[in-house]
Design a protein around this motif. Structure first.
Motif, PDB file in Angstrom:
ATOM      1  N   SER A 143       0.814  -1.351   0.026  1.00 35.36           N
ATOM      2  CA  SER A 143      -0.096  -0.033   0.137  1.00 35.36           C
ATOM      3  C   SER A 143       0.928   1.231  -0.077  1.00 35.36           C
ATOM      4  O   SER A 143       0.486   2.061  -0.637  1.00 35.36           O
ATOM      5  CB  SER A 143      -0.944   0.078   1.085  1.00 35.36           C
ATOM      6  OG  SER A 143      -1.689  -1.021   1.308  1.00 35.36           O
ATOM      7  N   LEU A 144       2.164   1.276   0.815  1.00 30.20           N
ATOM      8  CA  LEU A 144       2.969   2.415   0.553  1.00 30.20           C
ATOM      9  C   LEU A 144       3.443   2.607  -0.530  1.00 30.20           C
ATOM     10  O   LEU A 144       3.648   3.730  -0.798  1.00 30.20           O
ATOM     11  CB  LEU A 144       3.869   2.402   1.972  1.00 30.20           C
ATOM     12  CG  LEU A 144       3.463   2.342   3.369  1.00 30.20           C
ATOM     13  CD1 LEU A 144       4.556   1.731   4.398  1.00 30.20           C
ATOM     14  CD2 LEU A 144       3.045   3.738   3.644  1.00 30.20           C
ATOM     15  N   GLY A 145       4.107   1.437  -1.182  1.00 31.50           N
ATOM     16  CA  GLY A 145       4.727   1.788  -2.386  1.00 31.50           C
ATOM     17  C   GLY A 145       3.905   2.235  -3.589  1.00 31.50           C
ATOM     18  O   GLY A 145       4.052   3.285  -4.305  1.00 31.50           O
ATOM     19  N   PHE A 146       2.470   1.655  -3.602  1.00 33.15           N
ATOM     20  CA  PHE A 146       1.489   2.393  -4.451  1.00 33.15           C
ATOM     21  C   PHE A 146       1.044   3.691  -4.306  1.00 33.15           C
ATOM     22  O   PHE A 146       1.204   4.475  -5.131  1.00 33.15           O
ATOM     23  CB  PHE A 146       0.368   1.193  -4.154  1.00 33.15           C
ATOM     24  CG  PHE A 146      -0.837   1.531  -5.228  1.00 33.15           C
ATOM     25  CD1 PHE A 146      -0.958   1.103  -6.293  1.00 33.15           C
ATOM     26  CD2 PHE A 146      -1.731   2.614  -5.008  1.00 33.15           C
ATOM     27  CE1 PHE A 146      -1.952   1.090  -7.143  1.00 33.15           C
ATOM     28  CE2 PHE A 146      -2.759   2.933  -5.985  1.00 33.15           C
ATOM     29  CZ  PHE A 146      -3.020   1.982  -7.119  1.00 33.15           C
ATOM     30  N   ALA A 147       0.780   3.958  -2.937  1.00 31.35           N
ATOM     31  CA  ALA A 147       0.538   5.322  -2.577  1.00 31.35           C
ATOM     32  C   ALA A 147       1.788   6.338  -2.857  1.00 31.35           C
ATOM     33  O   ALA A 147       1.372   7.454  -3.298  1.00 31.35           O
ATOM     34  CB  ALA A 147       0.235   5.312  -1.251  1.00 31.35           C
ATOM     35  N   PHE A 148       2.918   5.962  -2.674  1.00 32.35           N
ATOM     36  CA  PHE A 148       4.138   6.927  -2.875  1.00 32.35           C
ATOM     37  C   PHE A 148       3.957   7.054  -4.613  1.00 32.35           C
ATOM     38  O   PHE A 148       4.145   8.156  -5.073  1.00 32.35           O
ATOM     39  CB  PHE A 148       5.352   6.069  -2.686  1.00 32.35           C
ATOM     40  CG  PHE A 148       6.607   7.031  -2.905  1.00 32.35           C
ATOM     41  CD1 PHE A 148       6.907   8.051  -2.179  1.00 32.35           C
ATOM     42  CD2 PHE A 148       7.327   6.799  -4.007  1.00 32.35           C
ATOM     43  CE1 PHE A 148       7.915   9.036  -2.473  1.00 32.35           C
ATOM     44  CE2 PHE A 148       8.516   7.432  -4.604  1.00 32.35           C
ATOM     45  CZ  PHE A 148       8.808   8.630  -3.497  1.00 32.35           C
ATOM     46  N   VAL A 149       4.003   6.111  -5.405  1.00 32.90           N
ATOM     47  CA  VAL A 149       4.318   6.468  -6.685  1.00 32.90           C
ATOM     48  C   VAL A 149       2.713   7.140  -7.391  1.00 32.90           C
ATOM     49  O   VAL A 149       2.938   7.966  -8.166  1.00 32.90           O
ATOM     50  CB  VAL A 149       4.120   5.193  -7.617  1.00 32.90           C
ATOM     51  CG1 VAL A 149       4.607   5.362  -9.175  1.00 32.90           C
ATOM     52  CG2 VAL A 149       5.701   4.380  -7.142  1.00 32.90           C
ATOM     53  N   TYR A 150       1.789   6.878  -6.673  1.00 35.02           N
ATOM     54  CA  TYR A 150       0.559   7.607  -7.196  1.00 35.02           C
ATOM     55  C   TYR A 150       0.603   9.139  -6.858  1.00 35.02           C
ATOM     56  O   TYR A 150       0.183  10.176  -7.627  1.00 35.02           O
ATOM     57  CB  TYR A 150      -0.529   6.858  -6.283  1.00 35.02           C
ATOM     58  CG  TYR A 150      -2.088   7.504  -6.472  1.00 35.02           C
ATOM     59  CD1 TYR A 150      -2.513   7.674  -7.863  1.00 35.02           C
ATOM     60  CD2 TYR A 150      -2.805   8.110  -5.162  1.00 35.02           C
ATOM     61  CE1 TYR A 150      -3.919   8.554  -7.818  1.00 35.02           C
ATOM     62  CE2 TYR A 150      -4.257   8.725  -5.558  1.00 35.02           C
ATOM     63  CZ  TYR A 150      -4.254   9.055  -6.623  1.00 35.02           C
ATOM     64  OH  TYR A 150      -5.568   9.644  -6.982  1.00 35.02           O
ATOM     65  N   ALA A 151       1.175   9.399  -5.619  1.00 30.46           N
ATOM     66  CA  ALA A 151       1.351  10.776  -5.305  1.00 30.46           C
ATOM     67  C   ALA A 151       2.372  11.350  -6.038  1.00 30.46           C
ATOM     68  O   ALA A 151       2.294  12.599  -6.589  1.00 30.46           O
ATOM     69  CB  ALA A 151       1.981  10.856  -3.888  1.00 30.46           C
ATOM     70  N   LEU A 152       3.473  10.601  -6.648  1.00 28.67           N
ATOM     71  CA  LEU A 152       4.213  10.991  -7.602  1.00 28.67           C
ATOM     72  C   LEU A 152       3.689  11.574  -9.042  1.00 28.67           C
ATOM     73  O   LEU A 152       4.076  12.504  -9.720  1.00 28.67           O
ATOM     74  CB  LEU A 152       5.594  10.200  -8.080  1.00 28.67           C
ATOM     75  CG  LEU A 152       6.397  10.461  -9.020  1.00 28.67           C
ATOM     76  CD1 LEU A 152       7.529  11.655  -8.787  1.00 28.67           C
ATOM     77  CD2 LEU A 152       7.358   9.022  -9.110  1.00 28.67           C
ATOM     78  N   ASP A 153       2.766  10.506  -9.345  1.00 29.74           N
ATOM     79  CA  ASP A 153       2.032  10.669 -10.643  1.00 29.74           C
ATOM     80  C   ASP A 153       1.379  12.048 -10.513  1.00 29.74           C
ATOM     81  O   ASP A 153       1.171  12.896 -11.235  1.00 29.74           O
ATOM     82  CB  ASP A 153       1.143   9.655 -10.850  1.00 29.74           C
ATOM     83  CG  ASP A 153       0.601   9.579 -12.175  1.00 29.74           C
ATOM     84  OD1 ASP A 153       0.817  10.271 -12.925  1.00 29.74           O
ATOM     85  OD2 ASP A 153      -0.089   8.482 -12.588  1.00 29.74           O
ATOM     86  N   LEU A 154       0.534  12.017  -9.419  1.00 34.17           N
ATOM     87  CA  LEU A 154      -0.393  13.590  -9.262  1.00 34.17           C
ATOM     88  C   LEU A 154       0.494  14.657  -9.197  1.00 34.17           C
ATOM     89  O   LEU A 154       0.212  15.761  -9.671  1.00 34.17           O
ATOM     90  CB  LEU A 154      -1.034  13.405  -8.014  1.00 34.17           C
ATOM     91  CG  LEU A 154      -2.014  12.189  -7.794  1.00 34.17           C
ATOM     92  CD1 LEU A 154      -2.969  12.434  -6.581  1.00 34.17           C
ATOM     93  CD2 LEU A 154      -3.250  12.580  -8.967  1.00 34.17           C
ATOM     94  N   LEU A 181      10.192  -3.219   2.527  1.00 36.05           N
ATOM     95  CA  LEU A 181      10.367  -2.672   1.449  1.00 36.05           C
ATOM     96  C   LEU A 181      10.367  -3.372   0.320  1.00 36.05           C
ATOM     97  O   LEU A 181      10.131  -2.951  -0.931  1.00 36.05           O
ATOM     98  CB  LEU A 181      12.024  -2.133   1.709  1.00 36.05           C
ATOM     99  CG  LEU A 181      12.368  -1.207   2.863  1.00 36.05           C
ATOM    100  CD1 LEU A 181      13.877  -1.201   2.938  1.00 36.05           C
ATOM    101  CD2 LEU A 181      12.046   0.094   2.376  1.00 36.05           C
ATOM    102  N   LEU A 182      10.594  -4.841   0.501  1.00 37.55           N
ATOM    103  CA  LEU A 182      10.151  -5.436  -1.164  1.00 37.55           C
ATOM    104  C   LEU A 182       8.690  -5.407  -1.434  1.00 37.55           C
ATOM    105  O   LEU A 182       8.564  -5.462  -2.429  1.00 37.55           O
ATOM    106  CB  LEU A 182      10.606  -7.054  -0.499  1.00 37.55           C
ATOM    107  CG  LEU A 182      10.416  -7.908  -1.648  1.00 37.55           C
ATOM    108  CD1 LEU A 182      11.636  -7.500  -2.759  1.00 37.55           C
ATOM    109  CD2 LEU A 182      10.887  -9.140  -1.107  1.00 37.55           C
ATOM    110  N   ALA A 183       7.758  -5.365  -0.346  1.00 39.70           N
ATOM    111  CA  ALA A 183       6.353  -5.163  -0.655  1.00 39.70           C
ATOM    112  C   ALA A 183       6.092  -3.872  -1.185  1.00 39.70           C
ATOM    113  O   ALA A 183       5.338  -3.582  -1.958  1.00 39.70           O
ATOM    114  CB  ALA A 183       5.551  -5.538   0.490  1.00 39.70           C
TER     115      ALA A 183
END
Length: 257
Positions: A71-82, A210-212
């Motif tokens: 969830s954290l990895g997904f949210a981080f890249v989503y925030a970068l995209d925005l 971190l892997l997840a």
């Protein structure tokens, strides 16, 4: 995984980007070729995190940790995209499309289409590089499979960047293609080394987290960039066929390792 093996793996991933750009510069890829290349890369990334990264994260940490990391990895890249798109994006058929386009006219994206794609990819490569380093520190076979998937992904993404630069035309096409794709490669190699030297001695639970997180980031990239790009160029569902082939290759390697 020992350092020499990691160096070879990270160098292969880094060189894959300018090689993909050089291929696009040498001969502009056909739409069918892009569909197959990007679709195969999407399948490889999906297979890497589904068959290797998430199961290993659960094994070295726990199921809740793996879910939180994803969830954290997904949210981080989503925030970068925005951030890159000034806070909003919408598909061509979305009812919110007109509102988003109006917003874009007031606040343009941070650069032209090439800059947004290549700059965003460079930032994402930092995550992928760290993922290679963490994967190698967790298990050698995991590092090899994740690294292979990212090599395939980098070639396909760089071909897409090269095709976009050539489509836009203008001066200094070779400089733009090779410059951006080389930056992507440097970002990957540097972050892979950082992941190895700075993160390998962390507690197993932290490595699992971190892997997840890397799996979540790779899922976001596959779902929002690779799959739509491959499908937009498909002929006779070439992208779906290539995606299935990429996933099966990683599935096979995962079961042989």
């Amino acid at each position: 995984m020992d350092l020499s093996s990691l160096l070879i793996l990270a160098a292969a991933g880094a060189l894959a980007s300018p090689i993909g750009g050089a291929l696009a510069l040498w001969k502009r890829p056909t739409t069918l070729g892009l569909s197959i290349a990007v679709g195969f890369a999407a399948g490889a990334l999906l297979g890497a995190f589904a068959f290797e990264m998430l199961p290993n994260a659960v094994e070295v940490a726990s199921l809740p940790t793996a879910v939180a990391g994803f969830s954290l990895g997904f949210a981080f890249v989503y925030a970068l995209d925005l951030f890159v798109h000034r806070g909003a994006s919408a598909g061509e058929k979305a009812s919110q499309r007109d509102r988003v386009m109006t917003m874009r006219r007031r606040r343009h994206a941070r650069g032209d289409k090439v800059t947004v794609l290549a700059g965003g990819t460079s930032a994402e490569e930092i995550i992928e590089g760290l993922t290679i380093g963490v994967s190698a520190a967790t298990d050698p076979s995991l590092g090899m499979i994740v690294g292979l998937a990212i090599v395939i992904d980098n070639i396909a993404e760089s071909m897409s960047i090269g095709d976009l630069v050539r489509e836009k035309g203008g001066d200094h096409q070779a400089r733009r293609i090779l410059g951006w794709t080389s930056l992507i490669g440097v970002a990957l190699f540097s972050s892979a080394m950082a992941g190895w030297f700075l993160l390998r001695d962390l507690a197993p639970a932290t490595l699992g987290l971190l892997l997840a997180a890397g799996a979540g980031a790779m899922f976001y990239l596959s779902a929002t960039e690779l799959v739509p790009e491959a499908e937009s160029h498909q002929y006779q569902q070439s992208s779906a066929i290539a995606m299935a082939a990429g996933l099966l290759v990683i599935f096979t390697l995962s079961n042989l390792s």
